[in-house]
Enzyme design. Structure first.
Site, PDB file in Angstrom:
ATOM      1  CB  SER A   1       8.313  -0.603   0.978  1.00 16.48           C
ATOM      2  OG  SER A   1       7.853  -1.811   1.559  1.00 16.48           O
ATOM      3  CE  LYS A   2      12.118   4.229   6.758  1.00 18.57           C
ATOM      4  NZ  LYS A   2      11.775   5.460   6.039  1.00 18.57           N
ATOM      5  NE  ARG A   3       3.839  -3.538   3.832  1.00 23.44           N
ATOM      6  CZ  ARG A   3       3.816  -4.795   3.395  1.00 23.44           C
ATOM      7  NH1 ARG A   3       3.835  -5.786   4.256  1.00 23.44           N
ATOM      8  NH2 ARG A   3       3.775  -5.059   2.106  1.00 23.44           N
TER       9      ARG A   3
END
Length: 494
Positions: A256-258
Site C-alpha cells: 500500500s501507499k503507507r
RNA sequence: GCCCCCAUCGUCUAGUGGACUAGGACGCAGCCCUUUCAAGGCUACGACCGGGGUUCGAAUCCCCGUGGGGGCACCA
C-alpha cells in the site's frame, strides 16, 4: 506459441511512480526479446487524462535507462510502428470502434454517468453483481445513428455474447475459461473520444505486430474480454503470459501507499527511482527482481547478459511473490563486490562529493579495495571511509579508552604508539605492523586494546577498514597528528 | 457477494510420474578465519496445505475442501 516474429511490449500508464512490478514486467519482456532476437517496445498508455501525472513518463524512461533495459522502439527512440503514445494515436481508435459498430459487435450507449451510478446502486442493494443493464444495447441502429448525428454524447460498448463461454490460453497457466454472461458490455470508447485500455491495447498490439503479451496478472479477469475484442476484429491472438503479483513483505496483500513510505524510512523502496539514491546498483536490483517469478536451480548471481542466456519464458512462475528487501541487500552487496576497482570507485565518488568532501581519484582508488566487501549499498562508503578525506577526526573520548583499561593506561598506549610510528620513515602496512606487534607482545596489553585505541585515534570510529592499510592511505603526517590529538583528549579527560 | 488465479523450508525458488533420505539462495544459529566491522569457508535448523482418487509408483495428474491473492469504473 504463434509464428510471428517476436515483438514484445511494455505498456505502462503515466499515472504514478515506476515500481518493482513494472520493472520486472519490463525485464521479462526485455529478456525474452533479447533471448529470441526480437524487439522490445515501450508504449505509453496515456488515455486517462484525469489521472495523468506530469513527469511520470520521464520517470519510466529514466528507470529503464538506469536499469539498462532500454526498449528498441518507443516514444523517445521512435520506430516503424509509431506513434508510441496512445494520445497521439487517438484518430485510430474511433475508426476501429466504428468498424465494430458496423459489424454489430459493438453499439453506442447514451446512458449518463449519473444513471449508471444509480443502476449500480440499485443492483448492489438487491445484492446483484453491478453491471451495465443493457438499455442501449436494445436501441435500433437507425435511432442510435440519429442520436449520435444529433450530437448527443455517447460511448461505445462491446456487445458481449449472452451465451457460451470464452477461453483464452495463457502460456504459463493453461486455458482460462469464463462464462460470457459473467462479462459486462465494457466500454470501448469513452465519451471524450479516447479508448479504454481494453480496446486501445488490443488495437495497438495488433497494429504494432506484438507477438507475445507479457503483462501483470491484474489483467487475468478481463483476459477473456480481450480475446473477445480481438475475435470481433477478426485478428490473430498473441501468445499470452500473465505474471504473478508482488506482495508486501508479510505476504498479506499488495504494497500500500503507507507501506511504501515505511520501506523508504528503512532505506528500502519499491520505486526504481528511489533505489538509485538509496545506493542500490542496477545489477543488484535486476538480479533481485528477476528471481521473483522465475527460478534457477543453482548459481543465482547473474549479470544481465547471463540472464538473457538463461532466461526461459516457460519457466515463469504463476504464484504471487512476497517482496524481501534483505535479499535485495544481499544481491546488491554481491554485485558491488563483482565490480572492478575503477568502476566501483567511480560509482561511490558522488556520495563523497555530495557530502562536501574533496576526493582525489588516486586516493579513492586506494580506499575502495579496503571497503568494497563492507558495502551493502553504495552510500555505505560514507560511513566506512569518510575519515580518509576529512582534515580532522573527532573521536568520542570514551571510545579512546580500551576495554578493561582506564584513561591513563590508554593515554600511555597512544603515546607509545605515537613514538613507535614517529620513529619510522614511513607508515605502511609492511613497515608499521611488525614494531606495533612487538609492542603488543612486550607491553602485556592485548592486540584488541592496542589496535582499538589506534583505530579510534586515527579513523575517529570504532569500526573501520583494516587499520594498517588505512593508515598507509591516510599518510604519515595525518596519522601522527591524529595520534597526538588522541593523547591530548585522553590526558584532558583523565 | 460474484468471477478468476495461485498453493514446496519464515521468504524467493528447483522439481514437468520412478534419479527425492525433496536441491539452491536469502535470513537465522554455531564454528573457523580475525586488531574492529565485513567478506569468505564449513556445519546446523528448516517445506511438498488437508482429504479423496488415478497409478505398480505422486511434490508432480484429477476432484473436493481450506488458505492466500487478484478483479468486478466513461482507471490502467
Amino acid at each position: 506459441m504463434n509464428s510471428k516474429p517476436v515483438r514484445v511490449r511494455m505498456a505502462p500508464s503515466p499515472t504514478g511512480r515506476f515500481h518493482l512490478g513494472s520493472a520486472r514486467t519490463a525485464l521479462y519482456n526485455y529478456l525474452f526479446a533479447r533471448k529470441t532476437g526480437g524487439k522490445f517496445i515501450l508504449r505509453i498508455e496515456d488515455t486517462d487524462q484525469k489521472r495523468y501525472v506530469p513527469g511520470a513518463e520521464e520517470e519510466i524512461i529514466n528507470s529503464l535507462e538506469w536499469l539498462g533495459i532500454m526498449p528498441d522502439e518507443g516514444p523517445t527512440q521512435g520506430g516503424d510502428y509509431g506513434p508510441y503514445r496512445q494520445t497521439e494515436r487517438r484518430a485510430i481508435y474511433g475508426k476501429y470502434a466504428g468498424e465494430l459498430v458496423e459489424k454489430g459487435a459493438a453499439y453506442p450507449c447514451f446512458c449518463t454517468a449519473e444513471r449508471l451510478a444509480k443502476v449500480r446502486e440499485e443492483q448492489l442493494a438487491r445484492k446483484e453483481n453491478p453491471r451495465y443493464d443493457g438499455t442501449c444495447r436494445l436501441l435500433e441502429p437507425e435511432e442510435a445513428r440519429r442520436r449520435t448525428e444529433a450530437g448527443e454524447k455517447f460511448v461505445i460498448r462491446i456487445k458481449m455474447p449472452k451465451e457460451g463461454s470464452t477461453t483464452g490460453v495463457d502460456l504459463i497457466r493453461g486455458p482460462i475459461t469464463i462464462e460470457n454472461n459473467a462479462l459486462d458490455d465494457f466500454i470501448l470508447l469513452k465519451s471524450d473520444g479516447l479508448p479504454t485500455y481494453h480496446m486501445a491495447a488490443m488495437i495497438d498490439d495488433h497494429l504494432m505486430g506484438i507477438s507475445h503479451v507479457i503483462r501483470g496478472s491484474e489483467w487475468l479477469s478481463t483476459f477473456p474480454l480481450h480475446v473477445n475484442i480481438i475475435r470481433a476484429f477478426g485478428w490473430e491472438e498473441p501468445t499470452w503470459v500473465h505474471l504473478s503479483v508482488f506482495l508486501k513483505p508479510s505476504g498479506k496483500g499488495k504494497m500500500s501507499k503507507r507501506e511504501a513510505a515505511e520501506a523508504i524510512k528503512d532505506g528500502h523502496s519499491i520505486f526504481i527511482g528511489d533505489l538509485k539514491n538509496l545506493g542500490y546498483t542496477p545489477e543488484g536490483v535486476l538480479n533481485w527482481i528477476v528471481l521473483m517469478g522465475w527460478g534457477v536451480a543453482e548459481d543465482d548471481v547473474m549479470t544481465l547478459d547471463e540472464m538473457v542466456q538463461r532466461f526461459n519464458i516457460d519457466n515463469l512462475t504463476p504464484s504471487p511473490a512476497a517482496i524481501n528487501f534483505q535479499k535485495l541487500d544481499h544481491f546488491n552487496g554481491t554485485h558491488i563486490r563483482l565490480l572492478t576497482n575503477e568502476d566501483l570507485s567511480a560509482r561511490i565518488k558522488p556520495y563523497f562529493t555530495g557530502a562536501g568532501l574533496k576526493v582525489p581519484m588516486d586516493t579513492l582508488l586506494k580506499v575502495t579495495p579496503l571497503i568494497r566487501e563492507r558495502l551493502v549499498t553504495l552510500d555505505d562508503c560514507l560511513t566506512f571511509a569518510r575519515f580518509f578525506f576529512e582534515e580532522k577526526v573527532e573521536p568520542n573520548p570514551e571510545d579512546l579508552i580500551a576495554k578493561g583499561l582506564d584513561a591513563r593506561q590508554s593515554a600511555e598506549i597512544a603515546r607509545k604508539a605515537y613514538e613507535i610510528l614517529a620513529s619510522l620513515p614511513e607508515i605502511t602496512h609492511a613497515v608499521a605492523e611488525p614494531p606495533m606487534r612487538a609492542y603488543v607482545e612486550s607491553s602485556g596489553y592485548n592486540a584488541g586494546q592496542v589496535f582499538g585505541i589506534l583505530r579510534v585515534a586515527v579513523t575517529g570510529q570504532k569500526v573501520s577498514p583494516p587499520l594498517f592499510e588505512s593508515m598507509e592511505v591516510i599518510g604519515r603526517a595525518k596519522v601522527l597528528e591524529r595520534l597526538q590529538e588522541a593523547v591530548k583528549i585522553l590526558m584532558a579527560g583523565k
